[in-house]
Design a protein around this motif. Sequence first.
Motif, PDB file in Angstrom:
ATOM      1  N   UNK A 164       7.074 -29.964   6.372  1.00  0.00           N
ATOM      2  CA  UNK A 164       6.320 -28.716   6.435  1.00  0.00           C
ATOM      3  C   UNK A 164       5.607 -28.643   7.775  1.00  0.00           C
ATOM      4  N   UNK A 165       5.815 -27.559   8.491  1.00  0.00           N
ATOM      5  CA  UNK A 165       5.113 -27.324   9.751  1.00  0.00           C
ATOM      6  C   UNK A 165       4.043 -26.272   9.479  1.00  0.00           C
ATOM      7  N   UNK A 166       2.788 -26.632   9.678  1.00  0.00           N
ATOM      8  CA  UNK A 166       1.684 -25.751   9.322  1.00  0.00           C
ATOM      9  C   UNK A 166       1.415 -24.716  10.410  1.00  0.00           C
ATOM     10  N   UNK A 189      10.316 -26.452   6.994  1.00  0.00           N
ATOM     11  CA  UNK A 189       9.769 -25.181   6.527  1.00  0.00           C
ATOM     12  C   UNK A 189       8.536 -24.855   7.365  1.00  0.00           C
ATOM     13  N   UNK A 190       8.554 -23.701   8.014  1.00  0.00           N
ATOM     14  CA  UNK A 190       7.392 -23.227   8.756  1.00  0.00           C
ATOM     15  C   UNK A 190       6.545 -22.396   7.804  1.00  0.00           C
ATOM     16  N   UNK A 191       5.349 -22.871   7.519  1.00  0.00           N
ATOM     17  CA  UNK A 191       4.541 -22.250   6.474  1.00  0.00           C
ATOM     18  C   UNK A 191       3.668 -21.114   6.976  1.00  0.00           C
ATOM     19  N   UNK A 192       3.333 -21.092   8.255  1.00  0.00           N
ATOM     20  CA  UNK A 192       2.251 -20.237   8.734  1.00  0.00           C
ATOM     21  C   UNK A 192       0.957 -21.032   8.714  1.00  0.00           C
ATOM     22  N   UNK A 193      -0.091 -20.490   9.341  1.00  0.00           N
ATOM     23  CA  UNK A 193      -1.367 -21.196   9.405  1.00  0.00           C
ATOM     24  C   UNK A 193      -2.076 -21.177   8.046  1.00  0.00           C
ATOM     25  N   UNK A 194      -3.016 -22.106   7.885  1.00  0.00           N
ATOM     26  CA  UNK A 194      -3.730 -22.283   6.626  1.00  0.00           C
ATOM     27  C   UNK A 194      -4.989 -21.420   6.635  1.00  0.00           C
ATOM     28  N   UNK A 195      -4.961 -20.350   5.861  1.00  0.00           N
ATOM     29  CA  UNK A 195      -6.096 -19.416   5.829  1.00  0.00           C
ATOM     30  C   UNK A 195      -7.339 -20.109   5.267  1.00  0.00           C
ATOM     31  N   UNK A 196      -8.466 -19.848   5.888  1.00  0.00           N
ATOM     32  CA  UNK A 196      -9.737 -20.408   5.423  1.00  0.00           C
ATOM     33  C   UNK A 196     -10.620 -19.297   4.854  1.00  0.00           C
ATOM     34  N   UNK A 197     -11.542 -19.678   3.985  1.00  0.00           N
ATOM     35  CA  UNK A 197     -12.464 -18.728   3.379  1.00  0.00           C
ATOM     36  C   UNK A 197     -13.858 -19.335   3.383  1.00  0.00           C
ATOM     37  N   UNK A 283     -17.538 -22.576   8.003  1.00  0.00           N
ATOM     38  CA  UNK A 283     -16.842 -21.308   7.819  1.00  0.00           C
ATOM     39  C   UNK A 283     -17.820 -20.152   7.588  1.00  0.00           C
ATOM     40  N   UNK A 284     -18.947 -20.446   6.947  1.00  0.00           N
ATOM     41  CA  UNK A 284     -19.949 -19.403   6.691  1.00  0.00           C
ATOM     42  C   UNK A 284     -20.504 -18.864   8.014  1.00  0.00           C
ATOM     43  N   UNK A 285     -20.848 -19.783   8.936  1.00  0.00           N
ATOM     44  CA  UNK A 285     -21.382 -19.351  10.230  1.00  0.00           C
ATOM     45  C   UNK A 285     -20.336 -18.610  11.045  1.00  0.00           C
ATOM     46  N   UNK A 286     -19.082 -19.059  10.964  1.00  0.00           N
ATOM     47  CA  UNK A 286     -18.034 -18.387  11.730  1.00  0.00           C
ATOM     48  C   UNK A 286     -17.750 -16.994  11.185  1.00  0.00           C
ATOM     49  N   UNK A 287     -17.806 -16.832   9.867  1.00  0.00           N
ATOM     50  CA  UNK A 287     -17.542 -15.519   9.278  1.00  0.00           C
ATOM     51  C   UNK A 287     -18.583 -14.494   9.701  1.00  0.00           C
ATOM     52  N   UNK A 288     -19.798 -14.960  10.004  1.00  0.00           N
ATOM     53  CA  UNK A 288     -20.880 -14.048  10.380  1.00  0.00           C
ATOM     54  C   UNK A 288     -20.986 -13.846  11.881  1.00  0.00           C
ATOM     55  N   UNK A 293     -16.500 -19.556  20.510  1.00  0.00           N
ATOM     56  CA  UNK A 293     -16.061 -20.375  21.640  1.00  0.00           C
ATOM     57  C   UNK A 293     -15.746 -21.756  21.081  1.00  0.00           C
ATOM     58  N   UNK A 294     -14.547 -22.253  21.368  1.00  0.00           N
ATOM     59  CA  UNK A 294     -14.166 -23.561  20.848  1.00  0.00           C
ATOM     60  C   UNK A 294     -13.151 -24.230  21.754  1.00  0.00           C
ATOM     61  N   UNK A 295     -12.729 -25.423  21.329  1.00  0.00           N
ATOM     62  CA  UNK A 295     -11.785 -26.206  22.125  1.00  0.00           C
ATOM     63  C   UNK A 295     -10.335 -26.004  21.682  1.00  0.00           C
ATOM     64  N   UNK A 296     -10.142 -25.318  20.576  1.00  0.00           N
ATOM     65  CA  UNK A 296      -8.779 -25.019  20.158  1.00  0.00           C
ATOM     66  C   UNK A 296      -8.122 -26.068  19.308  1.00  0.00           C
ATOM     67  N   UNK A 297      -8.915 -26.875  18.603  1.00  0.00           N
ATOM     68  CA  UNK A 297      -8.324 -27.771  17.614  1.00  0.00           C
ATOM     69  C   UNK A 297      -7.703 -26.970  16.482  1.00  0.00           C
ATOM     70  N   UNK A 298      -6.852 -27.609  15.690  1.00  0.00           N
ATOM     71  CA  UNK A 298      -6.090 -26.883  14.680  1.00  0.00           C
ATOM     72  C   UNK A 298      -6.988 -26.141  13.700  1.00  0.00           C
ATOM     73  N   UNK A 299      -7.996 -26.809  13.143  1.00  0.00           N
ATOM     74  CA  UNK A 299      -8.825 -26.183  12.120  1.00  0.00           C
ATOM     75  C   UNK A 299      -9.658 -25.040  12.679  1.00  0.00           C
ATOM     76  N   UNK A 300     -10.235 -25.232  13.865  1.00  0.00           N
ATOM     77  CA  UNK A 300     -11.003 -24.154  14.480  1.00  0.00           C
ATOM     78  C   UNK A 300     -10.111 -22.940  14.721  1.00  0.00           C
ATOM     79  N   UNK A 301      -8.879 -23.186  15.161  1.00  0.00           N
ATOM     80  CA  UNK A 301      -7.957 -22.083  15.416  1.00  0.00           C
ATOM     81  C   UNK A 301      -7.630 -21.343  14.113  1.00  0.00           C
ATOM     82  N   UNK A 302      -7.403 -22.083  13.025  1.00  0.00           N
ATOM     83  CA  UNK A 302      -7.160 -21.440  11.733  1.00  0.00           C
ATOM     84  C   UNK A 302      -8.348 -20.577  11.314  1.00  0.00           C
ATOM     85  N   UNK A 303      -9.553 -21.061  11.549  1.00  0.00           N
ATOM     86  CA  UNK A 303     -10.746 -20.305  11.170  1.00  0.00           C
ATOM     87  C   UNK A 303     -10.903 -19.049  12.021  1.00  0.00           C
TER      88      UNK A 303
END
Length: 404
Positions: A164-166, A189-197, A283-288, A293-303
Amino acid sequence: MPRVLLYSHDTYGLGHIRRTRAIANALVAAYSDLSVLIISGSPLAGAFNLAPGIDFVHVPGVEKGEGGGYASANLRMELNQVTALREALIRQTAESFQPDVFIADKEPGGFRGELLPTLKVLKAMGTHRVIGIRDVLDDPEAIRSEWAETGALRALTEFYDDILVYGPEDFYRPLDSIPMPAELRSRIVYTGYLRRSVPHGPPSIRYPKSAKGPYILVTTGGGADGYGLIDWVLSAYEAVPNIPLPAVIAFGPFLSTTQRRAFLERIDKLPNVDAVNFDNKLERAMSRASAVVGMGGYNTFCEILSFDKPALIVPRSRPRLEQTIRAQRAEELGLVRFLPDPLEMGGKPDPAIMASALSALCRQSPPSAATIPGLLDGLPRIARHLAPTLVSSVRIREPAISGA
């Protein structure tokens, strides 16, 4: 009841355990009778909310030094002894838990090959074995050479049923340079990015008053390698006081105490910059936030994609090109703006350049302005992909037999 075992080696930062947690939470939401067990070496594995049906086993931690080498994180033992202990604990966990599905994160053979004995047990057990790969690993030649040297390539071809490619296939193909049998390649299988909430429950920390209005969230993930970005952002606010939006800097848990103290002394002198310590519900702070500004790690990019925030990415290029490749490709597709770090190229950060980039975030389009089909379909697609195994997982489990 079906069971899924996830492995996250976690030798550096928060990326692996956060991605593993997101997948685990999505799976128990999709299958109400599912039990998920996470094996992790992260010191913060228990710091994040886990949904009912999920638990974790912590193995002794290892850490990466500045020179790229590894050592025991806590135990006063040689690295080979710690690895042997981790290997035994992982194998014993798999034998006792008897999973229907096993998902390893990124490393086919695990840290220093520690997964190989377990993979043999799981193969004999009839467990469906999956390797999960993030959208970008590293420079293609570098990862091919590394996998050949460490035995990861052999483990991939010998022990795994699916890959699985995320991420979306149109974004990047991280395994194109890896030689593998055509039959196995057909199982990618290319899944697409992992949506965060936004996580449920109350905030884990108190945010400053500036976070009640529009603001720029500055995050470096775990923070161990985030000194340069935070320093550059602060220098911009020091040199150009009239940047339109204030900044809230989220210190990662691995930022050193010395660096944190020095940053706080500078922040105390800036009326439009605040800072917060480690937030396990970032995720709460990012949603608001108005922008990120970030370094582009996988999780930050998904968020950033999930919360549809205009973003400025300042990646590191060492020890891997992962973040740089991701940032460049994302800018090509109109998802974010990419700003190279001068320090990575032997130069000196210019506060005026960063101030201009921060000011431009007010006018920048969000990622949704670039239409990419299936961009954030990762979690439901993973759940659907595993459905044939999890729905038909009624099989006889033999009780584990312990030696005398």
